[in-house]
Write a protein that holds these residues in place. Structure first.
Motif, PDB file in Angstrom:
ATOM      1  N   ILE A   1      21.031 -35.723  -8.798  1.00  0.00           N
ATOM      2  CA  ILE A   1      19.779 -35.040  -8.511  1.00  0.00           C
ATOM      3  C   ILE A   1      19.655 -34.722  -7.025  1.00  0.00           C
ATOM      4  N   GLU A   2      20.042 -35.646  -6.170  1.00  0.00           N
ATOM      5  CA  GLU A   2      19.945 -35.419  -4.730  1.00  0.00           C
ATOM      6  C   GLU A   2      20.776 -34.222  -4.302  1.00  0.00           C
ATOM      7  N   GLN A   3      21.967 -34.081  -4.897  1.00  0.00           N
ATOM      8  CA  GLN A   3      22.825 -32.950  -4.558  1.00  0.00           C
ATOM      9  C   GLN A   3      22.234 -31.645  -5.083  1.00  0.00           C
ATOM     10  N   GLN A   4      21.685 -31.670  -6.292  1.00  0.00           N
ATOM     11  CA  GLN A   4      21.044 -30.478  -6.834  1.00  0.00           C
ATOM     12  C   GLN A   4      19.889 -30.034  -5.939  1.00  0.00           C
ATOM     13  N   GLN A   5      19.109 -30.986  -5.463  1.00  0.00           N
ATOM     14  CA  GLN A   5      17.981 -30.661  -4.598  1.00  0.00           C
ATOM     15  C   GLN A   5      18.453 -30.073  -3.273  1.00  0.00           C
ATOM     16  N   ALA A   6      19.546 -30.611  -2.729  1.00  0.00           N
ATOM     17  CA  ALA A   6      20.086 -30.096  -1.465  1.00  0.00           C
ATOM     18  C   ALA A   6      20.585 -28.663  -1.636  1.00  0.00           C
ATOM     19  N   ILE A   7      21.221 -28.386  -2.768  1.00  0.00           N
ATOM     20  CA  ILE A   7      21.705 -27.030  -3.057  1.00  0.00           C
ATOM     21  C   ILE A   7      20.517 -26.066  -3.150  1.00  0.00           C
ATOM     22  N   PHE A   8      19.486 -26.505  -3.862  1.00  0.00           N
ATOM     23  CA  PHE A   8      18.290 -25.675  -4.028  1.00  0.00           C
ATOM     24  C   PHE A   8      17.633 -25.394  -2.674  1.00  0.00           C
ATOM     25  N   GLN A   9      17.511 -26.406  -1.847  1.00  0.00           N
ATOM     26  CA  GLN A   9      16.868 -26.234  -0.542  1.00  0.00           C
ATOM     27  C   GLN A   9      17.668 -25.299   0.355  1.00  0.00           C
ATOM     28  N   ALA A  10      18.992 -25.421   0.317  1.00  0.00           N
ATOM     29  CA  ALA A  10      19.837 -24.561   1.151  1.00  0.00           C
ATOM     30  C   ALA A  10      19.677 -23.097   0.740  1.00  0.00           C
ATOM     31  N   LYS A  11      19.660 -22.833  -0.559  1.00  0.00           N
ATOM     32  CA  LYS A  11      19.506 -21.460  -1.030  1.00  0.00           C
ATOM     33  C   LYS A  11      18.107 -20.927  -0.730  1.00  0.00           C
ATOM     34  N   SER A  12      17.129 -21.794  -0.716  1.00  0.00           N
ATOM     35  CA  SER A  12      15.747 -21.373  -0.455  1.00  0.00           C
ATOM     36  C   SER A  12      15.505 -21.039   1.011  1.00  0.00           C
ATOM     37  N   GLN A  13      16.487 -21.300   1.873  1.00  0.00           N
ATOM     38  CA  GLN A  13      16.364 -20.975   3.296  1.00  0.00           C
ATOM     39  C   GLN A  13      16.808 -19.549   3.607  1.00  0.00           C
ATOM     40  N   GLN A  14      17.318 -18.846   2.608  1.00  0.00           N
ATOM     41  CA  GLN A  14      17.767 -17.476   2.829  1.00  0.00           C
ATOM     42  C   GLN A  14      16.565 -16.533   2.957  1.00  0.00           C
ATOM     43  N   VAL A  15      16.850 -15.256   3.187  1.00  0.00           N
ATOM     44  CA  VAL A  15      15.789 -14.248   3.360  1.00  0.00           C
ATOM     45  C   VAL A  15      15.889 -13.234   2.225  1.00  0.00           C
ATOM     46  N   SER A  16      14.782 -12.957   1.580  1.00  0.00           N
ATOM     47  CA  SER A  16      14.773 -12.106   0.389  1.00  0.00           C
ATOM     48  C   SER A  16      15.398 -10.733   0.639  1.00  0.00           C
ATOM     49  N   TYR A  17      15.105 -10.132   1.786  1.00  0.00           N
ATOM     50  CA  TYR A  17      15.640  -8.794   2.077  1.00  0.00           C
ATOM     51  C   TYR A  17      17.159  -8.805   2.067  1.00  0.00           C
ATOM     52  N   GLY A  18      17.752  -9.760   2.735  1.00  0.00           N
ATOM     53  CA  GLY A  18      19.203  -9.824   2.790  1.00  0.00           C
ATOM     54  C   GLY A  18      19.820 -10.032   1.428  1.00  0.00           C
TER      55      GLY A  18
END
Length: 276
Positions: free
Chosen positions: A171-188
């Motif tokens: 679960i901790e790894q899944q959460q880290a993956i989710f957080q990393a992807k959520s740091q991107q920018v929608s336009y890009g």
């Protein structure tokens, strides 16, 4: 570190330093990834690892005209980037979207390529009608990026069957993956999907035999039936005798996340076999 190519800024990092006598492996992440994607490979001293943030991702330029996101323009940038770093011969490793970029790069500038590693990538969609359907599919995702929050988009993206095996990760790894992807920018992300997605990508299948004149390693997860089949077809069509499909056991679409040690061993052993 950053480098400017045709007025676009690219973030890059030597994950394990740079030694002139070592071969270089350039690592290209997938959609919503970053140059940190292949950080697990850094604990070795066999090869130089150069990781990049592709346009629209991480710390590289985002707010650029749409045409700069097309595959043809992107690989022009990447070849110039390699030249500015004085890399004349190198290996390429790409995952998913990055695998498609690596394939296009290597087939367009084969004189620079010592070998190609494709992790779950496709040479394109055969048939204009099928490509048109995929463009509609990609457009729907782009519309979601405009209408929803980025966290909602990431959740919907991760809920696809393609990534089901990642739900077996801690679960901790899944959460880290989710957080990393959520740091991107929608336009890009939208520009990448619209202009460099599978629907927009040209069909490279016919070029595999004629232009694939360097060693190839295709990596596919045992549970990723779609890309396992694609990998078999790519290897069969490849124009160089050193074309290998390796199946990563107990892994799905993202083998470097789901079986990192096996992934690392496979990649490094293959590179070592070519550098003998």
């Amino acid at each position: 570190m950053k480098i400017t190519i045709r007025k676009a800024s690219y973030a890059y990092e030597w994950l394990n330093g740079y030694e002139p006598k070592r071969p270089t492996l350039i690592c290209l992440h997938g959609f919503m990834g970053s140059k940190e994607t292949f950080a697990n490979l850094a604990q070795q001293d066999q090869v130089n690892l150069l990781a990049l943030d592709l346009l629209g991702h991480g710390q590289s330029s985002i707010y650029l005209p749409a045409y700069r996101y097309t595959m043809s323009e992107l690989i022009k940038d990447l070849q110039l980037l390699a030249q500015q770093l004085r890399l004349t011969k190198f290996y390429l490793l790409g995952y998913s979207m990055g695998s498609r970029v690596a394939l296009a790069w290597s087939l367009t500038y084969p004189e620079s390529i010592a070998g190609l590693i494709m992790e779950a990538g496709t040479p394109g969609i055969i048939g204009a009608e099928n490509r048109a359907k995929r463009r509609v599919h990609d457009k729907n995702w782009c519309q979601m990026l405009q209408e929803c929050s980025l966290t909602q988009f990431v959740q919907s993206w991760q809920d696809q069957a393609l990534f089901a095996s990642q739900r077996l990760l801690p679960i901790e790894q899944q959460q880290a993956i989710f957080q990393a992807k959520s740091q991107q920018v929608s336009y890009g992300l939208a520009m990448s999907l619209q202009n460099m997605g599978t629907g927009a990508q040209m069909n490279y299948w016919s070029s595999l035999t004629t232009k694939g004149k360097f060693p190839l390693l295709y990596l596919a997860g045992q549970l990723d039936h779609k890309y396992l089949s694609l990998g078999q077809q790519v290897v069969q069509a490849w124009g160089h005798p050193q074309a290998t499909l390796t199946i990563i056991e107990a892994a799905g679409h993202c083998t470097h996340l789901e079986q990192p040690l096996l992934f690392q061993t496979t990649v490094l052993n293959w590179l070592a076999s070519l550098e003998k």
